[in-house]
Design an enzyme around this catalytic site. Sequence first.
Site, PDB file in Angstrom:
ATOM      1  N   ASP A  81       0.817  -1.201  -0.257  1.00 41.68           N
ATOM      2  CA  ASP A  81       0.026  -0.042  -0.096  1.00 41.68           C
ATOM      3  C   ASP A  81       0.848   1.271  -0.184  1.00 41.68           C
ATOM      4  O   ASP A  81       2.053   1.071   0.372  1.00 41.68           O
ATOM      5  CB  ASP A  81      -0.941   0.043   1.109  1.00 41.68           C
ATOM      6  CG  ASP A  81      -0.358   0.071   2.374  1.00 41.68           C
ATOM      7  OD1 ASP A  81       0.713  -0.823   2.563  1.00 41.68           O
ATOM      8  OD2 ASP A  81      -0.756   0.665   3.565  1.00 41.68           O
ATOM      9  N   GLU A 176       0.229  -1.436   5.478  1.00 42.25           N
ATOM     10  CA  GLU A 176       1.389  -0.991   6.321  1.00 42.25           C
ATOM     11  C   GLU A 176       0.989   0.456   6.897  1.00 42.25           C
ATOM     12  O   GLU A 176       1.109   0.863   7.930  1.00 42.25           O
ATOM     13  CB  GLU A 176       2.581  -1.176   5.761  1.00 42.25           C
ATOM     14  CG  GLU A 176       3.875  -0.799   6.861  1.00 42.25           C
ATOM     15  CD  GLU A 176       4.289   0.695   6.646  1.00 42.25           C
ATOM     16  OE1 GLU A 176       5.233   0.870   7.804  1.00 42.25           O
ATOM     17  OE2 GLU A 176       3.726   1.229   5.924  1.00 42.25           O
TER      18      GLU A 176
END
EC number: 3.4.11.4
Length: 410
Positions: A81, A176
Site C-alpha cells: 500500500d 502498512e
Amino acid sequence: MKQELIERFTRYVKIDTQSNEDSHTVPTTPGQIEFGKLLVEELKEIGLTEVTMDDNGYVMATLPANTDKDVPVIGFLAHLDTATDFTGKNVKPQIHENFDGNAITLNEELNVVLTPEQFPELPSYKGHTIITTDGTTLLGADDKAGLTEIMVAMNYLIHNPQIKHGKIRVAFTPDEEIGRGPAHFDVEAFGASFAYTMDGGPLGGLEYESFNAAGAKLTFNGTNTHPGTAKNKMRNATKLAMEFNSYLPVEEAPEYTEGYEGFYHLLSLNGDVEQSKAYYIIRDFDRENFEARKHNVENIVKQMQEKYGRDAVVLEMNDQYYNMLEKIEPVREIVDIAYEAMKSLNIEPNIHPIRGGTDGSQLSYMGLPTPNIFTGGENYHGKFEYVSVDVMEKAVQVIIEIARRFEEQA
C-alpha cells in the site's frame, strides 16, 4: 539492473494501492489485491517457488538455497500500500536522467516546483537518475521502491548462481501505512529466523529503533442552542476540542521535535457545536515516557469531565506498536551483517531511530526480528516525493550482499 529498476518501479506506481483507514476489509482496498496478484505472477516468472497470496492479500515466496551450508532462513519485506496523506490515483512518474541538481518544475500549470531551497538534500542527487511525480499525486516510492528492489535482487540472484546464499523468503504486506501490516501476517508460515524491511529513505539508512506508538480518538459532545439565547445553555464541542489541545505542550509536536524526542500530533479535527472528533497519535522512543504521555492524555480528559460532565469528553486510546530495539538487541548480529554489507559496498551506514514505524516494529514483537534498510526515497507521502534510481541500485546490492554474507559466515 538500472533499466529493470526503472521499468518495474514506474509500472508499479501507476497501480493505485492506497490503503483506507475507514475500511474494515483486509486488505482495505481492492488495488492492493490487484497489485498482489500481479506480483504473484511476476515472482513465478522470475523463478521463485512456493509463491502464495492468501485471502488477506499477503504475498509470500521462496528463493531456494543454492548451498549445502546450514544457513539461517532470512526474509525481505516491503508493503503493497501507499500512504493516505495525498492522492495516489493516476500517478504519472517523471524520469529525470543525469539530474543537474537544480529546481525541477513538476507541474507548470499548477506552479509546483521541487526546489533546493525547500528541500536542501536535492543537489546531493546531481548526476543521478531520479523519478518524481507530476505534481498532482504522491509517487508511492514508500514502499514501491523497496518492493521493486526486492524483486530485482531476487531476479539477479537467480541469474547469478555463483553468488551462494541460503533460503530466502520474500513477503509483501498490505495496509502498512495505516498500521495494520502485520495484523494477519503468519510468522510461522513465513518461516524465517529474522527479516529486513526495505522501507527506509536516503542512502545508508539502517534502522532498528522505532517509536512506541498509540492512537487516541476523542469525541467531544456539546449542547447546541440558538446563539441568541445560548447564555448558560450552549456547550460548544469544537471549543472543547480546542481546550483539550491547549493543555498539551506546544513544543511537543512533530514540527518542533527531532531525533529521540517524542510528541503528540493532532492528525485530524472535525465537527461542529453539537459534536467534534479529534484524532491524535502519541509517539515516544522511551517506554516510560510513552506511558507518561498516555497518562497525561487520560488526566486531561478526566479534568475536563470533572469540569463539564462525563459525557462531554469520550476517549478511546490504543497502543499501535512498540520500539523494536528491545527485540533486535538479543540478535544484534543481523544489524551487524547489514552494517558490514553496506561498508563493503562503500556505503556509509546512517544509523538513526525511525521517527515512525515499519511492519518490522510489530513483527519484531511477533517473533520475527526485523530491522529496516534504506530504499532511496525522499519526501514521502506528498507531491514532492522522489526517488534516486542510483540509490535503489545500491539497495539491491545491499540485499544481495546480506544474503551472500550469511552464507559465507555459516
